[in-house]
Structure formats: C-alpha cells, structure tokens
Design an enzyme around this catalytic site. Structure first.
Site, PDB file in Angstrom:
ATOM      1  N   HIS A   1      77.943  31.417  38.720  1.00 38.86           N
ATOM      2  CA  HIS A   1      78.819  32.554  38.363  1.00 38.86           C
ATOM      3  C   HIS A   1      79.147  32.460  36.870  1.00 38.86           C
ATOM      4  CE1 HIS A   1      81.470  35.817  38.965  1.00 38.86           C
ATOM      5  NE2 HIS A   1      82.510  35.220  39.495  1.00 38.86           N
TER       6      HIS A   1
ATOM      7  N   HIS B   1      70.657  38.610  39.794  1.00 41.37           N
ATOM      8  CA  HIS B   1      72.014  39.036  40.185  1.00 41.37           C
ATOM      9  C   HIS B   1      72.052  39.295  41.684  1.00 41.37           C
ATOM     10  CE1 HIS B   1      75.851  41.169  40.213  1.00 41.37           C
ATOM     11  NE2 HIS B   1      76.081  40.483  39.107  1.00 41.37           N
TER      12      HIS B   1
HETATM   13  N1  CMX Z   1      65.795  31.868  38.333  1.00 45.99           N
HETATM   14  C1  CMX Z   1      65.105  31.279  39.346  1.00 45.99           C
HETATM   15  N2  CMX Z   1      65.273  31.598  40.633  1.00 45.99           N
HETATM   16  C2  CMX Z   1      66.141  32.592  40.899  1.00 45.99           C
HETATM   17  C3  CMX Z   1      66.843  33.272  39.905  1.00 45.99           C
HETATM   18  C4  CMX Z   1      66.658  32.862  38.573  1.00 45.99           C
HETATM   19  N3  CMX Z   1      67.344  33.402  37.551  1.00 45.99           N
HETATM   20  N4  CMX Z   1      67.651  34.196  40.486  1.00 45.99           N
HETATM   21  C5  CMX Z   1      67.433  34.098  41.810  1.00 45.99           C
HETATM   22  N5  CMX Z   1      66.530  33.114  42.059  1.00 45.99           N
HETATM   23  C6  CMX Z   1      66.096  32.613  43.360  1.00 45.99           C
HETATM   24  C7  CMX Z   1      67.324  32.121  44.131  1.00 45.99           C
HETATM   25  O1  CMX Z   1      67.703  30.782  43.731  1.00 45.99           O
HETATM   26  C8  CMX Z   1      66.854  32.196  45.577  1.00 45.99           C
HETATM   27  O2  CMX Z   1      66.013  31.086  45.815  1.00 45.99           O
HETATM   28  P1  CMX Z   1      66.074  30.324  47.236  1.00 45.99           P
HETATM   29  O3  CMX Z   1      65.600  31.336  48.221  1.00 45.99           O
HETATM   30  O4  CMX Z   1      65.142  29.181  47.054  1.00 45.99           O
HETATM   31  O5  CMX Z   1      67.495  29.920  47.456  1.00 45.99           O
HETATM   32  C9  CMX Z   1      65.965  33.448  45.529  1.00 45.99           C
HETATM   33  O6  CMX Z   1      65.602  33.651  44.146  1.00 45.99           O
HETATM   34  C10 CMX Z   1      66.662  34.685  46.039  1.00 45.99           C
HETATM   35  O7  CMX Z   1      67.848  34.870  45.308  1.00 45.99           O
HETATM   36  P2  CMX Z   1      68.447  36.338  45.046  1.00 45.99           P
HETATM   37  O8  CMX Z   1      68.725  36.943  46.384  1.00 45.99           O
HETATM   38  O9  CMX Z   1      67.589  37.098  44.113  1.00 45.99           O
HETATM   39  O10 CMX Z   1      69.785  36.013  44.271  1.00 45.99           O
HETATM   40  P3  CMX Z   1      71.177  35.530  44.876  1.00 45.99           P
HETATM   41  O11 CMX Z   1      71.967  36.730  45.245  1.00 45.99           O
HETATM   42  O12 CMX Z   1      71.009  34.479  45.896  1.00 45.99           O
HETATM   43  O13 CMX Z   1      71.832  34.820  43.588  1.00 45.99           O
HETATM   44  C11 CMX Z   1      72.343  34.571  41.311  1.00 45.99           C
HETATM   45  C12 CMX Z   1      72.233  35.555  42.472  1.00 45.99           C
HETATM   46  C13 CMX Z   1      72.992  35.289  40.141  1.00 45.99           C
HETATM   47  C14 CMX Z   1      73.234  33.397  41.709  1.00 45.99           C
HETATM   48  C15 CMX Z   1      70.918  34.096  40.925  1.00 45.99           C
HETATM   49  O14 CMX Z   1      70.151  35.175  40.470  1.00 45.99           O
HETATM   50  C16 CMX Z   1      70.915  32.983  39.915  1.00 45.99           C
HETATM   51  O15 CMX Z   1      71.057  31.811  40.262  1.00 45.99           O
HETATM   52  N6  CMX Z   1      70.797  33.339  38.562  1.00 45.99           N
HETATM   53  C17 CMX Z   1      70.886  32.354  37.517  1.00 45.99           C
HETATM   54  C18 CMX Z   1      72.335  32.010  37.263  1.00 45.99           C
HETATM   55  C19 CMX Z   1      73.064  33.159  36.634  1.00 45.99           C
HETATM   56  O16 CMX Z   1      72.597  33.758  35.671  1.00 45.99           O
HETATM   57  N7  CMX Z   1      74.267  33.473  37.142  1.00 45.99           N
HETATM   58  C20 CMX Z   1      75.129  34.495  36.564  1.00 45.99           C
HETATM   59  C21 CMX Z   1      75.236  35.757  37.379  1.00 45.99           C
HETATM   60  C22 CMX Z   1      76.242  36.710  36.804  1.00 45.99           C
HETATM   61  C23 CMX Z   1      77.638  36.298  37.208  1.00 45.99           C
HETATM   62  O17 CMX Z   1      77.990  36.432  38.402  1.00 45.99           O
HETATM   63  O18 CMX Z   1      78.366  35.821  36.368  1.00 45.99           O
END
Ligand code: CMX
Length: 436
Positions: free
Chosen positions: A270, A317
């Site tokens: 987050h 996201h």
């Molecule tokens: N890099 C690599 N893998 C990613 C990814 C990224 N930036 N974003 C998603 N994925 C992966 C997830 O880890 C998940 O993998 P698993 O199935 O092995 O667990 C898969 O893709 C599916 O995830 P998703 O449904 O697309 O995304 P989520 O809703 O689960 O998670 C988020 C959303 C933001 C936590 C994720 O995209 C992420 O970890 N991003 C990087 C961290 C980040 O930038 N966070 C800030 C978000 C904004 C905020 O809330 O402040």
C-alpha cells in the site's frame, strides 16, 4: 456554530432521508454476489461498502465528489501565483460535496489557522522515541498522544445523542488535520536534520506552510498541495481507508482511527510502495553506474526482479485497470518542472518498459503505473531524499479523505462493522453442494 459547520449540518439533514429510505425500504435488494473466490481473494471487487466522498472507476480513476482529478485541480481556488489549489479547498469539497468559492476557502483557512498550534507534549512524545524509529511510528505515536484532546470522547461520556455524533467528530477532525503538517515536518527535522525544526508560518495555506517548515523554496508549496490532494481519497475499500472506517465504526475517536489507518498505509503493498519504488530505482541506477537510462538494461533488471519473486513497485492496482490519473498528473508536473532529472528519466523509461513485461509475465491484472511510481521521484528532486519519510507525506493526504468519510459515517448513523466469518470446512461443504 461556524459557517462551515452550519452549512455541513444543513447538508447532513438534507441527506439523511436518502439513507433512511434505503435502509427502511430496500434492505433486501441484492447488490452483489459473494463467491468463494471473493472470500478467498481479499474481497477484491466485492460491492459491500458505501461512501459518497469519492468513487474509483477502474478505467477512469478516482473522482472526488463526482469530479475527476484534472477537474478538481482546475475547479478549486488557488493561492495567487500557484499552479495547484488550496488543500483547504479540497477538504471543503470532500466534506460538502461542492466546489467552494474564494470566500468559503477563506473560511476553511481560518478554521485551520486557529487550530494549527501543536501542543508541546506532542514534540516530547516524538523526542522520546529513538530518532532511528521509522517516521510512521513517530507519526502514529504523535497522533495517539493527542487522543486526550478528543471532543468526541468528552461529549460521548457526557451522553451524546447518536444524531449529534458528527458534531464533535467534526471538531476532532479539523483539530487534527490542521496539525498534521507541522507534526510531519517536526518528525522530518527530528529524524534527518538534527532537530532544526521551523515552526508554522501564520496566515499561509497548508501547502505554503509545509514548504516553509520543510525549508523548501517554490515550487515545493505546489508539490505539497498536489501531493496532499491526489493522495487524499481512493474510495473506502483500500487498506488505510477501510481501516480508518472500521476502527471508527466502534465509535473510537478520530485519533484512534487515523493512527490505525497509518498502520495499514505503512505496508509495502500500500503506502510504503512509494518508498519501495525509490529503493528499487536506486539499486537499478547503481547497476547502471548512474548513466542515462538504457531500455535494454532496464528490461533485464525488471525481469530479474520478477524472476526473483518480487513485485515491481509502483505498478499494478487492486481496482484500477489503466494508468493511474494520479500518476499522470505527477508526470505532467514533472515534465514541466523536473524533466532533466535523471531519476525522472528512469521513471519515464520504466513507464514504457514495465507494462509490456508485466503483460508478458502474465500475472498482474493491471500492468500500468500507480500513484507511487512518481511521487517519491518528485520529493527526491526537491531534496527530500529520505524515502522512509514518504509514507508520512501520503498519510497527511490520506487522513483528509478518511476524516471526511468518518464525519459522514457518523452523520448518517452507519453501524458497527461486523461481517461474518466461515471456516474452511464450511466453505468446502458449500463448494461440494454447489458441484452436485
Ligand atoms: N509486479 C509483479 N507482480 C504483480 C504486480 C507487480 N507490480 N502487481 C500484481 N502482481 C501479481 C500479484 O502479486 C499476484 O501474484 P500472485 O497471484 O502470485 O499472488 C498477481 O499479479 C495478481 O495480482 P492482481 O490481482 O493484479 O493485484 P492485487 O489486487 O492482488 O494487488 C497490488 C494489487 C497493488 C498490491 C499489486 O499490484 C502490487 O503488489 N503492486 C506493487 C506494489 C505497489 O505498487 N503498491 C501500491 C499500490 C497503490 C496503493 O494502494 O498505494
């Protein structure tokens, strides 16, 4: 009652019949389906919360009270000579649901001005922590220490009527929001500047005051305004907003609620992501020996990160399915003010390089950059290079939206939140029956 509070009360009275009507006459209407996938998947996408402060469209991004972010920036009044609007005007918009005029912003500025002095004991609480503590710990402890000032708690103990809960909550909210910038700036000086703190300037808005306390020249006032505004709200299901709402639903006051929401914001998935972006970018630039960005080498670095099982910070996201407009606004600001900054050039090449790789990688549902991919870079350019501090900046902004939500939660009498849990065995039973 102040003019603003008076007006808010009128708005609340006008709104209440809508809530009562839904609860009384439509409580059984089905809105969404709860599947095992949604239960096991962190309730992703489950339509089960209510807020009128903002709405997040997956393809368009956030709207505050119906306005897109570019509209918010355009419509809100601005201090003379500034590109970015008053944060106080944004607070008015989130609370009232309408764009304030100059006079209304002036009233909000006055509300903040008369409340912004931070009690001495708050500094003592921060000083008592090791200066190597994470700034988020200092921020949370400082907010918690002020819980003793809560008007809500005071009046609740005296026997407050439910319909009046919003009133002392409003007082608590303005009291704490007006102090957050100074608390944050103090934490910055305590943690990184050998206690060389500059106190608030009287008679200036939040953005200019924060720039003054951080000892930064223009356009850091606009950087601050932009930062606080775009981070203020993102619907109510994200971890920080939901935590704030949940804690407040037990009628804990705003000090408990905001402190709790900060603990959710502090996580790397987050709010901490903007710090992670900088950490990751620094190691990328180190590998490149500080040279100009090179697409091929950067692609290799992105794949290395993914192959080592880590996420690419600042991308993806839970709800959004396109480039975050908060990213775009910051990019536009950067193109105007810091386009020759090497770090920014790296971020801009990542904007080009990362999405196709994430698509090929095939996991992330959204390969596009989010707000955190840009915000740290701007801070870095203006000399705030201690990236542990970035989540505190996010926290000041996020506190604004969460507080507006909590005032309205109280005004509309939203109840204690209490969903029901099932065991794995129960879900297995449900799954078995559904298969037959
Ligand atoms: N890099 C690599 N893998 C990613 C990814 C990224 N930036 N974003 C998603 N994925 C992966 C997830 O880890 C998940 O993998 P698993 O199935 O092995 O667990 C898969 O893709 C599916 O995830 P998703 O449904 O697309 O995304 P989520 O809703 O689960 O998670 C988020 C959303 C933001 C936590 C994720 O995209 C992420 O970890 N991003 C990087 C961290 C980040 O930038 N966070 C800030 C978000 C904004 C905020 O809330 O402040």
């Amino acid at each position: 009652m102040s003019n603003i509070k008076d007006k808010l009360y009128t708005k609340i009275q006008e709104w209440r019949p809508r809530t009562i009507n839904l609860v009384k006459n439509y409580a059984d209407v089905v809105v969404d389906e709860v599947t095992i996938g949604k239960i096991m998947g962190g309730m992703r996408g489950l339509k089960c919360l209510i807020t009128d402060i903002s709405y997040l469209d997956p393809n368009e991004g956030i709207r505050y009270r119906g306005h897109t972010l570019p509209e918010v920036i355009k419509l809100l009044p601005k201090p003379e000579g500034s590109e970015m609007p008053y944060v106080e005007g944004l607070i008015y918009l989130l609370l009232m649901g309408e764009v304030p005029n100059e006079k209304e912003v002036e009233e909000m500025l006055e509300e903040f001005e008369r409340r912004k002095t931070v009690p001495k004991y708050v500094y003592e609480v921060i000083d008592a922590l090791p200066c190597k503590s994470h700034p988020m710990i200092m921020f949370s402890a400082a907010i918690m220490s002020m819980q003793r000032e809560s008007q809500f708690e005071k009046y609740y103990k005296k026997g407050l009527k439910k319909e009046d809960y919003w009133d002392p909550t409003y007082e608590d909210v303005l009291n704490i929001l007006s102090k957050l910038p100074e608390i944050a700036a103090y934490i910055y000086s305590r943690a990184y500047q050998q206690d060389k703190h500059r106190h608030s300037l009287p008679g200036v808005d939040m953005g200019a005051n924060f720039a003054h306390m951080m000892n930064k020249d223009k356009p850091y006032d606009d950087v601050s305004r932009l930062h606080f505004i775009i981070h203020s709200d993102h619907e109510s299901g994200n971890v920080s907003a939901h935590t704030g709402h949940l804690v407040s639903s037990s009628l804990s006051d705003i000090y408990y609620s905001l402190s709790a929401m900060l603990h959710g914001l502090a996580g790397p998935l987050h709010g901490l992501a903007n710090q992670e972006v900088l950490r990751w970018l620094q190691s990328l630039m180190k590998q490149m020996n500080g040279a100009e960005p090179d697409e091929e080498k950067m692609k290799k670095f992105v794949w290395e990160t993914l192959n080592s099982g880590q996420v690419i910070p600042g991308f993806g996201h839970a709800v959004l399915r396109k480039t975050d407009p908060r990213y775009t606004l910051q990019r536009e600001f950067s193109l105007k003010h810091i386009k020759d900054d090497l770090l920014f050039k790296y971020v801009d090449v990542l904007f080009k390089v990362v999405p196709p790789i994430l698509k090929e990688h095939g996991k992330a549902k959204n390969p596009w950059p989010n707000v955190d991919a840009q915000s740290g870079v701007i801070q870095w350019h203006y000399g705030v290079t201690e990236y542990d501090f970035y989540t505190v900046l996010f926290g000041i902004g996020r506190a604004i939206g969460i507080s507006a939500n909590i005032i309205w939660d109280r005004a509309l009498g939203y109840p204690l939140e209490r969903p029901k849990s099932l065991t794995t065995e129960m879900l297995e039973e449900i799954a078995k029956k559904a298969k037959k």
